[in-house]
Write a protein that holds these residues in place. Structure first.
Motif, PDB file in Angstrom:
ATOM      1  N   TRP A   1      55.312  24.897  -6.556  1.00 23.87           N
ATOM      2  CA  TRP A   1      55.004  25.979  -5.621  1.00 23.87           C
ATOM      3  C   TRP A   1      55.593  25.733  -4.238  1.00 23.87           C
ATOM      4  CZ3 TRP A   1      53.309  30.151  -7.907  1.00 23.87           C
ATOM      5  CH2 TRP A   1      52.530  30.068  -9.056  1.00 23.87           C
ATOM      6  N   GLY A   2      55.761  24.467  -3.874  1.00 24.07           N
ATOM      7  CA  GLY A   2      56.235  24.160  -2.528  1.00 24.07           C
ATOM      8  C   GLY A   2      55.136  24.372  -1.505  1.00 24.07           C
ATOM      9  N   ASP A   3      55.511  24.512  -0.246  1.00 26.48           N
ATOM     10  CA  ASP A   3      54.542  24.762   0.821  1.00 26.48           C
ATOM     11  C   ASP A   3      54.192  26.243   0.829  1.00 26.48           C
ATOM     12  OD1 ASP A   3      54.414  22.126   1.773  1.00 26.48           O
ATOM     13  OD2 ASP A   3      56.268  22.400   2.905  1.00 26.48           O
ATOM     14  N   VAL A   4      52.939  26.551   0.504  1.00 28.86           N
ATOM     15  CA  VAL A   4      52.491  27.940   0.343  1.00 28.86           C
ATOM     16  C   VAL A   4      51.300  28.194   1.258  1.00 28.86           C
ATOM     17  CG1 VAL A   4      51.424  29.567  -1.273  1.00 28.86           C
ATOM     18  CG2 VAL A   4      53.324  28.146  -2.031  1.00 28.86           C
ATOM     19  N   ASP A   5      51.326  29.334   1.936  1.00 26.60           N
ATOM     20  CA  ASP A   5      50.194  29.713   2.785  1.00 26.60           C
ATOM     21  C   ASP A   5      49.072  30.355   1.972  1.00 26.60           C
ATOM     22  OD1 ASP A   5      51.058  29.212   5.718  1.00 26.60           O
ATOM     23  OD2 ASP A   5      52.797  30.188   4.829  1.00 26.60           O
ATOM     24  N   PHE A   6      49.444  31.228   1.015  1.00 29.17           N
ATOM     25  CA  PHE A   6      48.445  31.910   0.195  1.00 29.17           C
ATOM     26  C   PHE A   6      48.872  31.909  -1.270  1.00 29.17           C
ATOM     27  CE2 PHE A   6      47.706  33.724   4.375  1.00 29.17           C
ATOM     28  CZ  PHE A   6      46.315  33.785   4.448  1.00 29.17           C
ATOM     29  N   LEU A   7      47.997  31.413  -2.136  1.00 26.93           N
ATOM     30  CA  LEU A   7      48.169  31.537  -3.584  1.00 26.93           C
ATOM     31  C   LEU A   7      47.125  32.541  -4.070  1.00 26.93           C
ATOM     32  CD1 LEU A   7      49.320  30.623  -6.366  1.00 26.93           C
ATOM     33  CD2 LEU A   7      47.498  28.900  -6.410  1.00 26.93           C
ATOM     34  N   VAL A   8      47.605  33.656  -4.641  1.00 32.65           N
ATOM     35  CA  VAL A   8      46.717  34.709  -5.160  1.00 32.65           C
ATOM     36  C   VAL A   8      46.759  34.643  -6.679  1.00 32.65           C
ATOM     37  CG1 VAL A   8      46.146  37.155  -5.129  1.00 32.65           C
ATOM     38  CG2 VAL A   8      47.296  36.128  -3.152  1.00 32.65           C
ATOM     39  N   VAL A   9      45.585  34.481  -7.309  1.00 34.54           N
ATOM     40  CA  VAL A   9      45.503  34.306  -8.762  1.00 34.54           C
ATOM     41  C   VAL A   9      44.940  35.577  -9.397  1.00 34.54           C
ATOM     42  CG1 VAL A   9      44.581  32.914 -10.648  1.00 34.54           C
ATOM     43  CG2 VAL A   9      45.104  31.830  -8.447  1.00 34.54           C
TER      44      VAL A   9
END
Length: 318
Positions: A166-174
């Protein structure tokens, strides 16, 4: 029971039982293979591996609903598009609806394939700052049926969380399927050692939808998942010609707002019906940018701001 692991499925027989790893409640549990063997129970090593992989993801949001057809994937896609409008933010979408993955279609990625690098699977990108992962990218055709039992679904969800770069992510929406079953237990258990901001519960106004959504809220309470709030989707329709408002799904028991008050969870807002939302989803486009003047676009933006406020508050508390 002292021998029931934390976050175990409901009706877990316990690690000391003769039915450990063999009972109906054990199907899909990450600890099933350990319990069914004679080895002492230990935590699934994948939980720590997921924690390490998720350490670069600042905010994690689950989109849930006990009811199918209420617009979870549509909301997930437009939440992601709305968050990605800030080009300084990196957004990721994870589709764990294993048997009915619609995110690739809704986000204009149908037919794309997953690529593997030295650091894991690479997400498929809609924009430079919006990446997506779905089982739909692993199928030879969008019409292929995924006919899997719980343990295999659990294994793929584990792979998505542990092996995707994913790398550097601010928001992960599942994005999740309807119900409170295998996929939901797996995602909650594997994220148990990470900081999850909470769940957004999607419903429509009529009581037949609210019945199942109440179960979803109770599921969140049982697994100690914070509820960011409830969104009432398909809430009224304003005719573009005569401007008359109609209730396509009448809120016979007061709708989502009353239910949220009764169940003591926040109410995030209402998204009205707009036929152009469905058309944009079919074409894989963002309704927010295609129809910026729509009342539904304004509703989405207000709801997204409330979600951002919640995430900022959670970050301060932790």
């Amino acid at each position: 029971m002292a021998d029931v692991p934390e976050n175990a499925p409901e009706h877990c027989p316990g690690t000391g039982s003769e039915q450990a790893g063999k009972g109906a409640a054990c199907q899909g549990c990450p600890n099933q293979s350990i319990c069914s063997s004679s080895k002492p129970l230990g935590p699934d090593p994948a939980v720590e591996e997921v924690k390490e992989r998720m350490s670069t993801v600042k905010h994690k949001i689950l989109v849930l609903s006990g009811k199918g057809g209420v617009g979870k994937s549509t909301f997930t896609a437009h939440l992601a598009h709305g968050l990605a409008a800030d080009e300084s933010k990196q957004i990721a979408v994870l589709d764990v609806d294993i048997c009915g993955p619609s995110i690739p279609k809704v986000m204009g990625l149908e037919g794309e394939q997953v690529h593997q690098s030295g650091s894991g699977w690479s997400p498929v990108y809609v924009e430079d700052n919006l990446g997506v992962m779905s089982v739909g990218f692993l199928l030879s055709s969008p019409s292929d049926a995924v006919i899997w039992r719980g343990p295999k679904k659990n294994g793929l969800i584990k792979q998505f969380l542990r092996d995707v770069d994913w790398g550097d992510v601010d928001f992960l929406v599942v994005d999740t399927p309807p119900g409170t079953s295998d996929e939901h237990l797996s995602i909650v258990q594997y994220l148990s050692n990470t900081h999850v901001d909470g769940a957004i519960i999607i419903t429509t106004p009529q009581e037949v939808a609210l019945l199942d959504v109440r179960k979803e809220i109770n599921f969140c309470n049982k697994v100690k998942m914070p509820v960011i709030g409830v969104v009432e989707n398909m809430s009224g329709f304003v005719c573009p010609n005569c401007k008359k408002e109609s209730q396509i799904f009448p809120p016979t028991t007061g709708g989502a707002e009353k239910m949220a008050t009764e169940m003591k969870v926040p109410f995030l807002g209402k998204v009205p019906l707009d036929p152009r939302i469905g058309r944009c989803c079919d074409e894989g486009k963002s309704f927010l940018s295609e129809v910026p003047e729509s009342p539904a676009t304004n509703a989405y933006k207000q709801i997204i701001q409330r979600i951002l406020d919640h995430c900022d508050k959670r970050l301060e508390e932790n």
